[in-house]
Design a protein around this motif. Structure first.
Motif, PDB file in Angstrom:
ATOM      1  N   GLY A 142       0.792  -1.224   0.000  1.00 58.12           N
ATOM      2  CA  GLY A 142       0.000   0.000   0.000  1.00 58.12           C
ATOM      3  C   GLY A 142       0.820   1.267   0.000  1.00 58.12           C
ATOM      4  O   GLY A 142       0.299   2.340   0.349  1.00 58.12           O
ATOM      5  N   ALA A 143       2.079   1.193  -0.388  1.00 62.83           N
ATOM      6  CA  ALA A 143       2.938   2.380  -0.407  1.00 62.83           C
ATOM      7  C   ALA A 143       2.343   3.470  -1.297  1.00 62.83           C
ATOM      8  O   ALA A 143       1.738   3.176  -2.338  1.00 62.83           O
ATOM      9  N   GLU A 144       2.514   4.707  -0.883  1.00 61.19           N
ATOM     10  CA  GLU A 144       2.066   5.859  -1.663  1.00 61.19           C
ATOM     11  C   GLU A 144       3.186   6.263  -2.617  1.00 61.19           C
ATOM     12  O   GLU A 144       4.304   6.538  -2.180  1.00 61.19           O
ATOM     13  N   VAL A 145       2.887   6.310  -3.911  1.00 59.19           N
ATOM     14  CA  VAL A 145       3.876   6.684  -4.934  1.00 59.19           C
ATOM     15  C   VAL A 145       3.286   7.814  -5.765  1.00 59.19           C
ATOM     16  O   VAL A 145       2.319   7.600  -6.511  1.00 59.19           O
ATOM     17  N   THR A 187       0.629   5.611  -7.573  1.00 59.45           N
ATOM     18  CA  THR A 187      -0.721   5.604  -7.011  1.00 59.45           C
ATOM     19  C   THR A 187      -1.386   6.967  -7.035  1.00 59.45           C
ATOM     20  O   THR A 187      -2.594   7.063  -6.795  1.00 59.45           O
ATOM     21  N   ARG A 188      -0.629   8.007  -7.342  1.00 55.73           N
ATOM     22  CA  ARG A 188      -1.142   9.366  -7.094  1.00 55.73           C
ATOM     23  C   ARG A 188      -0.410  10.346  -8.004  1.00 55.73           C
ATOM     24  O   ARG A 188       0.769  10.184  -8.282  1.00 55.73           O
ATOM     25  N   GLY A 195      -4.946   8.436  -7.681  1.00 57.21           N
ATOM     26  CA  GLY A 195      -5.457   9.504  -6.854  1.00 57.21           C
ATOM     27  C   GLY A 195      -5.023  10.842  -7.415  1.00 57.21           C
ATOM     28  O   GLY A 195      -3.993  10.943  -8.105  1.00 57.21           O
ATOM     29  N   VAL A 196      -5.784  11.902  -7.147  1.00 56.60           N
ATOM     30  CA  VAL A 196      -5.532  13.209  -7.758  1.00 56.60           C
ATOM     31  C   VAL A 196      -5.452  14.288  -6.688  1.00 56.60           C
ATOM     32  O   VAL A 196      -6.315  14.390  -5.812  1.00 56.60           O
ATOM     33  N   SER A 197      -4.392  15.102  -6.792  1.00 59.64           N
ATOM     34  CA  SER A 197      -4.263  16.316  -5.988  1.00 59.64           C
ATOM     35  C   SER A 197      -4.100  17.494  -6.934  1.00 59.64           C
ATOM     36  O   SER A 197      -3.482  17.362  -8.008  1.00 59.64           O
ATOM     37  N   LEU A 198      -4.646  18.644  -6.547  1.00 54.73           N
ATOM     38  CA  LEU A 198      -4.474  19.879  -7.311  1.00 54.73           C
ATOM     39  C   LEU A 198      -3.792  20.911  -6.428  1.00 54.73           C
ATOM     40  O   LEU A 198      -4.177  21.104  -5.272  1.00 54.73           O
ATOM     41  N   ASP A 199      -2.769  21.571  -6.996  1.00 53.95           N
ATOM     42  CA  ASP A 199      -2.057  22.638  -6.293  1.00 53.95           C
ATOM     43  C   ASP A 199      -2.526  23.992  -6.801  1.00 53.95           C
ATOM     44  O   ASP A 199      -2.607  24.211  -8.027  1.00 53.95           O
TER      45      ASP A 199
END
Length: 408
Positions: A123-126, A149-150, A188-192
């Motif tokens: 389950g590591a976050e990459v 993953t992201r 997974g999605v992040s927005l800056d």
């Protein structure tokens, strides 16, 4: 231009670490940061350690993945020689610059090197950062197949005029496309976002927030624009070509972001970061704030293991020379004493929701808590329960809270 490196002690060419790094290792997770120092163009506000094609002084982007892999292997040997217990990477983060300027095969090769050297926790976050105009659907699907993953997209603003002032090159209309492609790939999605750009109004900022929220990302970061010495923006302000960002307006914009993001179901977990739930917080960045271990790969990258911090030579050409010679790319390092560790722990954990326990504060800092509660900077109920939790006003004045806790 990129900012200067810190001043520290000389770093050993073999990268060797003192025996002190073993103390408390079982309590610390391990992460890897891979810096990709390339950009198509330099934004006027940016002082990150990044380089355009005409600034590389003979270094080649096509050689970079191999150099980064060499440092991963070097790092694995150093940690083994330090007799640290083997630890799989719990998080891997590709930052820059623009990591996705490289072919996807290069990013995959770097991640595979991390996997071979340390392994990845289940389950590591990459994560990789990406400019919206630097990826397409095929690229994002290839990242997902390789174990990413992201993805964190540098949206910054939805207002073309603001993007122009920031010298960002992407079309804001591309954001929905890249988010859709990332979701289809299972990422997974992040927005800056950036607020406080010269000339940006509250209405402009509202448009950007509404646009970001409409994409339903898992995570949103909002950063106030800081004018760094040596940047093009700093020179423009000095010449009177653009106005200095207004601090009062920036505070208003932060409060607007907090209202809108909270109303849309996002919960702040660090002063500049909101997520739809604990599972979508950036575990890699939390590891920085919580004082865990990480090795930073690449030019100008910083590392921290067991109270020892070091930083690599800045320029890609100098980095390439070090890696070709098989020596450490570190330019300097420092060993943190207990006083410095205490100050840094307060500085970092104060920014996290429920991150700093009152009982862990030095006696002098505990005496400051009552005054911070009285001034509306710290939540009194949370303090009674044993945690320092910044109020909204406290988040706006987080640096002042830290100064009072450390007695400055």
């Amino acid at each position: 231009m990129p900012g200067a490196l810190p001043i520290g002690d000389p770093a050993p060419r073999d990268g060797s670490l003192p025996v002190s790094v073993r103390e408390g290792q079982a309590r610390r997770r391990f992460g890897v940061y891979l810096h990709v120092p390339f950009c198509k163009a330099r934004c006027g506000y940016c002082d990150f350690n990044t380089y355009t094609a005409d600034e590389l002084r003979g270094a080649k982007r096509s050689d970079y993945a191999g150099q980064a892999v060499a440092e991963v292997e070097f790092a694995g040997a150093v940690l083994q020689q330090a007799e640290l217990a083997p630890r799989a990477a719990s998080t891997v983060f590709f930052g820059g610059g623009t990591p996705t300027m490289l072919p996807v095969a290069d990013l995959v090769a770097m991640l595979d090197a991390v996997r071979r050297t340390w392994g990845l926790e289940p389950g590591a976050e990459v994560t990789t950062e990406a400019n919206p105009d630097s990826v397409d659907a095929d690229y994002l699907h290839a990242l997902a197949r390789a174990g990413f993953t992201r993805v964190s997209f540098g949206m910054q603003s939805a207002v073309p005029r603001v993007l122009q002032t920031l010298e960002r090159t992407h079309d804001p209309g591309r954001i929905p496309l890249v988010v859709e492609w990332a979701r289809e790939a299972g990422l997974g999605v992040s927005l800056d976002l950036i607020y406080g750009t010269p000339g940006e109004t509250a209405a402009d900022w509202r448009v950007s927030l509404e646009s970001a929220i409409a994409q339903q990302p898992d995570h949103i970061s909002t950063y106030s624009l800081i004018v760094e010495d040596g940047t093009k923006l700093a020179r423009q302000i000095r010449r009177g070509e653009v106005a200095m960002p207004d601090e009062d307006l920036q505070a208003d914009l932060y409060e607007l972001a907090d209202r809108m993001l909270s109303g849309a179901g996002y919960r702040w977990y660090e002063v500049s970061n909101w997520a739809t739930g604990d599972a979508h917080q950036s575990r890699h960045n939390l590891a920085y704030w919580q004082g865990h271990d990480w090795w930073g790969i690449g030019p100008g990258a910083h590392s921290h293991v067991g109270g020892v911090r070091w930083w690599n030579v800045k320029h890609p050409a100098a980095y390439a020379e070090r890696m070709a010679a098989g020596s450490s790319p570190a330019a300097g390092r420092e060993e943190l004493d207990e006083t410095t560790r205490d100050i840094e722990r307060i500085l970092l954990l104060t920014r996290i929701r429920d991150g700093l326990g009152v009982a862990a504060l030095p006696p002098a800092a505990r005496t400051a808590v009552a005054g911070l509660i009285a001034d509306g900077l710290v939540d009194g109920t949370a303090a009674v329960r044993g945690s320092i939790l910044l109020t909204l006003r406290g988040r706006l004045l987080a640096d002042a809270v830290v100064r009072r806790l450390v007695g400055d």
